[in-house]
Design a protein around this motif. Structure first.
Motif, short mmCIF file in Angstrom:
data_model
loop_
_atom_site.label_atom_id
_atom_site.label_comp_id
_atom_site.label_asym_id
_atom_site.label_seq_id
_atom_site.Cartn_x
_atom_site.Cartn_y
_atom_site.Cartn_z
N GLU A 133 106.86 37.18 -19.48
CA GLU A 133 106.37 38.55 -19.63
C GLU A 133 105.49 38.71 -20.87
OE1 GLU A 133 109.99 40.73 -19.67
OE2 GLU A 133 110.10 40.93 -17.47
N GLU A 134 105.73 37.87 -21.89
CA GLU A 134 104.96 37.95 -23.13
C GLU A 134 103.69 37.11 -23.10
OE1 GLU A 134 107.71 36.64 -26.06
OE2 GLU A 134 109.06 38.35 -25.83
N ALA A 135 103.52 36.28 -22.07
CA ALA A 135 102.38 35.36 -22.00
C ALA A 135 101.07 36.14 -22.03
CB ALA A 135 102.47 34.51 -20.74
N ALA A 136 100.16 35.69 -22.89
CA ALA A 136 98.86 36.35 -23.01
C ALA A 136 97.71 35.46 -22.57
CB ALA A 136 98.63 36.79 -24.46
N ARG A 154 109.71 33.06 -10.41
CA ARG A 154 108.51 33.07 -9.56
C ARG A 154 107.80 34.42 -9.67
NH1 ARG A 154 108.74 28.77 -5.65
NH2 ARG A 154 110.72 27.63 -5.82
N LYS A 155 108.58 35.49 -9.71
CA LYS A 155 107.99 36.82 -9.84
C LYS A 155 107.26 36.96 -11.18
CE LYS A 155 109.23 41.72 -9.40
NZ LYS A 155 110.35 42.68 -9.17
N GLY A 156 107.83 36.38 -12.24
CA GLY A 156 107.18 36.41 -13.54
C GLY A 156 105.88 35.64 -13.55
N LEU A 157 105.84 34.52 -12.83
CA LEU A 157 104.60 33.74 -12.71
C LEU A 157 103.54 34.52 -11.96
CD1 LEU A 157 106.16 30.27 -11.85
CD2 LEU A 157 105.00 30.85 -13.98
N ASP A 166 96.29 32.07 -17.56
CA ASP A 166 96.03 30.76 -16.97
C ASP A 166 97.36 30.05 -16.73
OD1 ASP A 166 94.95 28.38 -16.13
OD2 ASP A 166 94.32 27.70 -18.11
N VAL A 167 97.75 29.93 -15.47
CA VAL A 167 99.05 29.37 -15.11
C VAL A 167 98.88 27.98 -14.50
CG1 VAL A 167 101.10 29.63 -13.65
CG2 VAL A 167 100.07 31.65 -14.73
N HIS A 168 99.58 27.00 -15.08
CA HIS A 168 99.56 25.63 -14.58
C HIS A 168 101.00 25.22 -14.28
CE1 HIS A 168 98.23 21.42 -14.19
NE2 HIS A 168 99.39 21.13 -14.75
N VAL A 169 101.23 24.73 -13.06
CA VAL A 169 102.57 24.34 -12.63
C VAL A 169 102.55 22.90 -12.12
CG1 VAL A 169 104.52 24.86 -11.09
CG2 VAL A 169 103.09 26.73 -11.96
#
Length: 268
Positions: A133-136, A154-157, A166-169
């Motif tokens: 939630e804090e990811a900027a 998953r909902k947070g992602l 920018d999300v990397h999994v």
């Protein structure tokens, strides 16, 4: 209502903020169409002298009705009404606590230095979700066992992607990738076969590793429990970029990202 169920109801009401006498009187009245102080005392198994002040408090809280007879008779409100009023009271207390806590002077620095352990499995996801939630800017999630990535994570992602993070999994199998892609709108979900070969140490193996904005880190380990198909999670986390653990994890994961980028350039 059996005696066992009555005791369970009393315990629950006490946890919600009633005193034991209040809980016992209320549960006693739910077992009676109506009752005098003497009858309530007998059913609730509390001194008759304490029934009067206890019923008065329940009356003020809207949990009982009083009939002005001689002797007075009392009747519990319906279970639905009681639960609604208890819920309203509980929410009011939470709001009061929140308002009071926001007035408390906060420390000059919000950063938590050092490493912190999470030994209660139910708190692991709480920490992961709070960091998401804090990811900027960036999120890097390495998943060695997809079974521990629950719905809230998953909902947070998804929320992070929606606000432009920018999300990397990384996941161990193509099936895991397909499962993530079905819910998360990002093209940066890659299969890392080396994650399938992570080894257990003292019966504990890697579960997931999260790095947010290059500084907030949660490392989760899992091990089998005595219950079928149930795993236990423990974790360590840190918030900051000024010590060795954060530096090592950030560097190692950055190197993995660079390798993936090189593989794409080479057509791999």
């Amino acid at each position: 209502m059996s005696a066992e169920k009555a005791e369970e109801a009393i315990s629950t009401l006490v946890e919600l903020g009633l005193t034991e006498y209040e809980a016992r009187c209320f549960v006693a009245l739910t077992r009676l169409p109506k009752g005098t102080a003497k009858e309530i005392s007998q059913v609730a198994d509390i001194p008759r002298s304490r029934v009067y002040d206890t019923i008065e408090r329940l009356d003020r809280n809207g949990l009982v009705d009083v009939q002005q007879t001689d002797p007075r008779e009392y009747k519990a409100v319906s279970v639905e009404t009681a639960c609604r009023r208890l819920r309203e009271d509980f929410d009011s207390r939470i709001s009061a606590a929140e308002n009071a806590l926001t007035q408390v002077e906060e420390p000059a620095s919000q950063e938590d230095e050092g490493m912190w352990a999470i030994s209660q499995p139910e708190h692991v996801t709480d920490r992961i979700v709070s960091f998401l939630e804090e990811a900027a800017e960036t999120i890097h999630l390495v998943v060695a066992d997809a079974s521990v990535v629950d719905r809230r994570t998953r909902k947070g992602l998804v929320a992070a992607v929606d606000r432009g993070v920018d999300v990397h999994v990384e996941v161990p199998t193509t099936d895991d990738r397909d499962a993530f892609e079905s819910s998360i709108s990002t093209d940066d979900i890659v299969v890392a076969p080396d994650l399938e070969t992570t080894a257990a140490v003292y019966d504990e193996r890697p579960g997931q590793l999260l790095v947010v904005d290059g500084r907030s880190i949660v490392a989760v380990g899992i091990k089998e429990s005595d219950l079928p198909d149930v795993v236990q999670e423990t974790a360590v986390w840190t918030y900051g970029n000024d010590h060795g653990f954060a530096a090592w994890v950030r560097t190692l994961l950055d190197n993995r990202l660079e390798q993936y980028a090189d593989d794409r350039t080479d057509g791999g």
